[in-house]
Write a protein that holds these residues in place. Structure first.
Motif, PDB file in Angstrom:
ATOM      1  N   SER A  18       0.822  -1.216   0.000  1.00 22.19           N
ATOM      2  CA  SER A  18       0.000   0.000   0.000  1.00 22.19           C
ATOM      3  C   SER A  18       0.852   1.261   0.000  1.00 22.19           C
ATOM      4  O   SER A  18       0.363   2.333  -0.358  1.00 22.19           O
ATOM      5  CB  SER A  18      -0.925   0.006   1.215  1.00 22.19           C
ATOM      6  OG  SER A  18      -1.800  -1.094   1.197  1.00 22.19           O
ATOM      7  N   ASP A  19       2.103   1.136   0.409  1.00 22.14           N
ATOM      8  CA  ASP A  19       2.987   2.294   0.368  1.00 22.14           C
ATOM      9  C   ASP A  19       3.471   2.580  -1.052  1.00 22.14           C
ATOM     10  O   ASP A  19       3.951   3.682  -1.337  1.00 22.14           O
ATOM     11  CB  ASP A  19       4.210   2.061   1.274  1.00 22.14           C
ATOM     12  CG  ASP A  19       3.818   1.979   2.745  1.00 22.14           C
ATOM     13  OD1 ASP A  19       2.787   2.582   3.112  1.00 22.14           O
ATOM     14  OD2 ASP A  19       4.529   1.297   3.502  1.00 22.14           O
ATOM     15  N   VAL A  20       3.355   1.582  -1.937  1.00 18.86           N
ATOM     16  CA  VAL A  20       3.828   1.729  -3.320  1.00 18.86           C
ATOM     17  C   VAL A  20       2.661   1.960  -4.274  1.00 18.86           C
ATOM     18  O   VAL A  20       2.715   2.812  -5.159  1.00 18.86           O
ATOM     19  CB  VAL A  20       4.629   0.477  -3.749  1.00 18.86           C
ATOM     20  CG1 VAL A  20       5.135   0.626  -5.186  1.00 18.86           C
ATOM     21  CG2 VAL A  20       5.773   0.225  -2.792  1.00 18.86           C
ATOM     22  N   VAL A  21       1.598   1.182  -4.100  1.00 17.61           N
ATOM     23  CA  VAL A  21       0.398   1.272  -4.940  1.00 17.61           C
ATOM     24  C   VAL A  21      -0.790   1.529  -4.024  1.00 17.61           C
ATOM     25  O   VAL A  21      -0.982   0.797  -3.043  1.00 17.61           O
ATOM     26  CB  VAL A  21       0.192  -0.029  -5.741  1.00 17.61           C
ATOM     27  CG1 VAL A  21      -1.124   0.018  -6.491  1.00 17.61           C
ATOM     28  CG2 VAL A  21       1.348  -0.244  -6.705  1.00 17.61           C
ATOM     29  N   PRO A  22      -1.605   2.531  -4.291  1.00 15.79           N
ATOM     30  CA  PRO A  22      -2.747   2.806  -3.404  1.00 15.79           C
ATOM     31  C   PRO A  22      -3.708   1.624  -3.331  1.00 15.79           C
ATOM     32  O   PRO A  22      -4.271   1.205  -4.340  1.00 15.79           O
ATOM     33  CB  PRO A  22      -3.417   4.021  -4.073  1.00 15.79           C
ATOM     34  CG  PRO A  22      -2.364   4.627  -4.931  1.00 15.79           C
ATOM     35  CD  PRO A  22      -1.493   3.504  -5.387  1.00 15.79           C
ATOM     36  N   VAL A  23      -3.874   1.080  -2.133  1.00 20.95           N
ATOM     37  CA  VAL A  23      -4.840   0.009  -1.872  1.00 20.95           C
ATOM     38  C   VAL A  23      -5.565   0.396  -0.591  1.00 20.95           C
ATOM     39  O   VAL A  23      -4.967   0.400   0.489  1.00 20.95           O
ATOM     40  CB  VAL A  23      -4.151  -1.365  -1.704  1.00 20.95           C
ATOM     41  CG1 VAL A  23      -5.201  -2.450  -1.488  1.00 20.95           C
ATOM     42  CG2 VAL A  23      -3.286  -1.698  -2.912  1.00 20.95           C
ATOM     43  N   ASP A  24      -6.840   0.753  -0.703  1.00 24.35           N
ATOM     44  CA  ASP A  24      -7.544   1.225   0.488  1.00 24.35           C
ATOM     45  C   ASP A  24      -7.894   0.069   1.419  1.00 24.35           C
ATOM     46  O   ASP A  24      -7.704  -1.112   1.089  1.00 24.35           O
ATOM     47  CB  ASP A  24      -8.789   2.033   0.115  1.00 24.35           C
ATOM     48  CG  ASP A  24      -9.817   1.240  -0.666  1.00 24.35           C
ATOM     49  OD1 ASP A  24      -9.894   0.007  -0.494  1.00 24.35           O
ATOM     50  OD2 ASP A  24     -10.560   1.847  -1.459  1.00 24.35           O
TER      51      ASP A  24
END
Length: 618
Positions: free
Chosen positions: A98-104
């Motif tokens: 999630s720090d690399v690709v937005p994943v809520d």
């Protein structure tokens, strides 16, 4: 004898040697069994521990219009998945990812749920990753030992909003879908149709998933993605060729006034649906890869309900277009002819019992015959015609004409139209003395206890336009169904058409008259207890030999004259406009046409003049 005597030691040594011999024999037998007799079984178990199967999404079949232009297609896409030995490791990997690709948080919770259902499969995290996101993850692959990036086809709808309600959209199959067996052969993770043609023909479009294998170590971490074992390629879905004219569909979308709710349906006399449009619409591309929570809330909470297909689900009072059904009933029973007048001329009001019923024109129309009453949409004439017909006959004939049915179009979710089946309905609903026979006056002008869909009303006018009757409307294949016929003589049908031409030439839709094309049609104003009245117009052309029927409603438009120009422009655009010759426009599609044709891309629709008349007549 001592326990340490030579003979005792020899005896114990012999026993030890036999124990060793037996142990080695058992080991040799076990090795022989494992490596020779059950070699295949243990090899497969070893492969199962070493290899993990990754399903390959099949390309869905393209959806094409009648000329082979693309309505729905596939474009390259990427999905991001994670391998993990347990839930804790998955949560940790999701937090890093999630720090690399937005994943809520909702998507992370869904990924955990997927893992708990299928712990041995790579867990889907992002279905529709961008090329930039893939590049960022590849740069940091060392941080994600279980990262699996997979290229797979992604659905695309080039016409976007213009085709939303006819094509529908796709989404991942849910556990509820699988438990209810809504999609035969679908497996977890599969993309399935959720509405429109994507749903109706999902089994044709979906295809068969393939499989590839990745190699993992004893900890379940990825060793290599390619070359672990021969893959099984997916089988693509079949192409679906429809009766839709995409140029006409785009034209209707560009023509429709912004912010106006309603629907439009265009079809040929033999039932081929050329355009099916509902407003407000939405972009089906929003659902690709899973719709975001924000977009879903916007669609769900919109009071205009853009996901609602008003063409086949919205029910409205049919208003004055239903007067043609009343006229047909009376003509068929020999109660009137086209020169018949009613006892009371139209003075703007009509007294029945202790109630006064009004005509839409306060000053009245005077004395009219049937043709003039249709042309001027005179309510007073049709009040009296309804009384002459009688409530029993009106309901019986209305049911026979299909006003208590669905049109039968090949789209799931069509709503059944409403018409009381018999007089006993009123007794059951209001009590034996709870209603007056004045209800026949309301029904005679398409108000009261009657609601119809745009599709079903358009099918009635299809029967007026086609002397052979009205087959079921369809988008892909003609269906075996009841042929709706009005059972009028050729002369009576011709008289009905002349009356409808009079509506456009000098009647309530005179502002929409076309100088180079004879259009027959009927305006209508549907009473609405929740706000301004709804406007109707249903027409066909050429009047002498119809080739296209178009029906439309605009909510809160107040008068049918507001709607008529949009219908006439749609008719003219199709009749004069797609670049195909006449025979190609009306050719009956056969099942062989479902084979993929050569693809022709569609140019953008030109800017159009969408100004309309604003008269006060029905």
């Amino acid at each position: 004898m001592s326990d340490f005597s030579p003979s005792a030691l020899d005896q114990r040594a012999d026993q030890a040697r036999w124990v060793l011999r037996i142990a080695f024999f058992i080991l040799i037998a076990a090795f022989f069994n494992a490596q020779i007799l059950e070699h295949e079984r243990f090899r497969l178990r070893s492969e199962d521990n070493r290899l993990r199967a990754v399903p390959l999404t099949p390309p869905r079949g393209p959806i094409l219009d009648r000329f082979g232009r693309i309505i729905a297609e596939n474009v390259p896409g990427y999905s991001v998945k994670l391998l993990a030995p347990d839930v804790a490791a998955l949560r940790e990997a999701l937090a890093r990812l999630s720090d690399v690709v937005p994943v809520d948080s909702a998507d992370r919770a869904e990924a955990v749920r997927r893992f708990q259902v299928e712990p041995y499969l790579p867990t889907l995290v992002v279905r529709d990753a961008t090329l930039e996101q893939v590049a960022r993850l590849e740069e940091r692959r060392v941080l994600f030992p279980g990262l699996v990036i997979q290229a797979e086809p992604k659905r695309s709808y080039p016409a976007g909003n213009a085709v939303a309600h006819v094509v529908g959209y796709v989404a991942e199959v849910t556990e509820g879908d699988l438990q209810a067996k809504r999609y035969h052969g679908a497996q977890i993770g599969a993309l399935v149709g959720k509405s429109g043609l994507e749903l109706e023909y999902d089994s044709v479009l979906r295809g068969e998933p393939g499989m590839r294998y990745i190699e993992v170590n004893a900890r379940g971490r990825l060793v290599r993605e390619d070359g672990a074992a021969p893959p099984r390629p997916p089988e693509a879905g079949r192409a679906l060729r429809t009766t839709i004219d995409l140029a006409l569909q785009r034209f209707v979308d560009s023509l429709w006034p912004a912010g106006v709710r309603g629907a439009l349906v265009a079809m040929t006399p033999d039932g081929q649906v050329l355009a099916l449009y509902s407003s407000p619409t939405y972009d089906p591309n929003l659902f690709i890869g899973g719709i975001s929570n924000e977009n879903w809330r916007t669609l769900r909470d919109d009071p205009a309900n853009p996901l609602y297909n008003r063409a086949i689900q919205g029910r409205y009072p049919p208003a004055s277009p239903f007067k043609l059904a009343i006229a047909a009933m009376a003509l068929r029973r020999g109660l009137v002819n086209f020169s018949s007048t009613m006892p009371e001329p139209c003075r703007g009001t009509f007294q029945y019992g202790n109630r006064v019923f009004h005509c839409w024109l306060p000053g009245g129309h005077g004395r009219l015959d049937l043709t003039g009453a249709i042309a001027q949409s005179c309510d007073i004439y049709f009040y009296q015609l309804g009384l002459k017909l009688g409530l029993d006959n009106l309901l019986r004939d209305g049911v026979a004409m299909g006003f208590r049915e669905r049109s039968g179009i090949d789209l799931e979710g069509e709503t059944m139209s409403i018409l009381p089946p018999d007089v006993a309905y009123f007794d059951r609903r209001y009590g034996p003395r709870g209603w007056s026979r004045g209800v026949v006056l309301n029904l005679s002008i398409g108000q009261g206890e009657i609601d119809q869909t745009v599709m079903n009303m358009t099918r009635f006018y299809q029967a007026l336009a086609n002397p052979a009757g009205a087959p079921q409307p369809y988008l892909v294949h003609p269906r075996e169904g009841t042929l709706r016929k009005i059972d009028l003589t050729p002369g009576q049908l011709e008289g009905m058409r002349r009356a409808l031409v009079a509506v456009v030439d000098h009647g309530t839709a005179a502002g929409s008259r076309s100088s180079d094309l004879s259009v027959a049609g009927k305006t209508g104003t549907g009473q609405n207890s929740h706000g301004p009245n709804h406007g109707w117009f249903i027409g066909f052309a050429p009047a002498e030999k119809p080739e296209i029927i178009v029906g439309a409603i605009m909510e809160f438009a107040e008068h049918g004259t507001v709607v008529a120009p949009y219908v006439v422009k749609t008719i003219r655009r199709w009749y004069f406009g797609t670049g195909a010759d006449l025979n190609q426009r009306v050719r009956l599609l056969t099942p062989d046409d479902v084979a993929p044709p050569p693809v022709q891309l569609l140019d953008s629709a030109p800017a159009l003049d969408t100004t309309v008349a604003s008269d006060t007549a029905q």
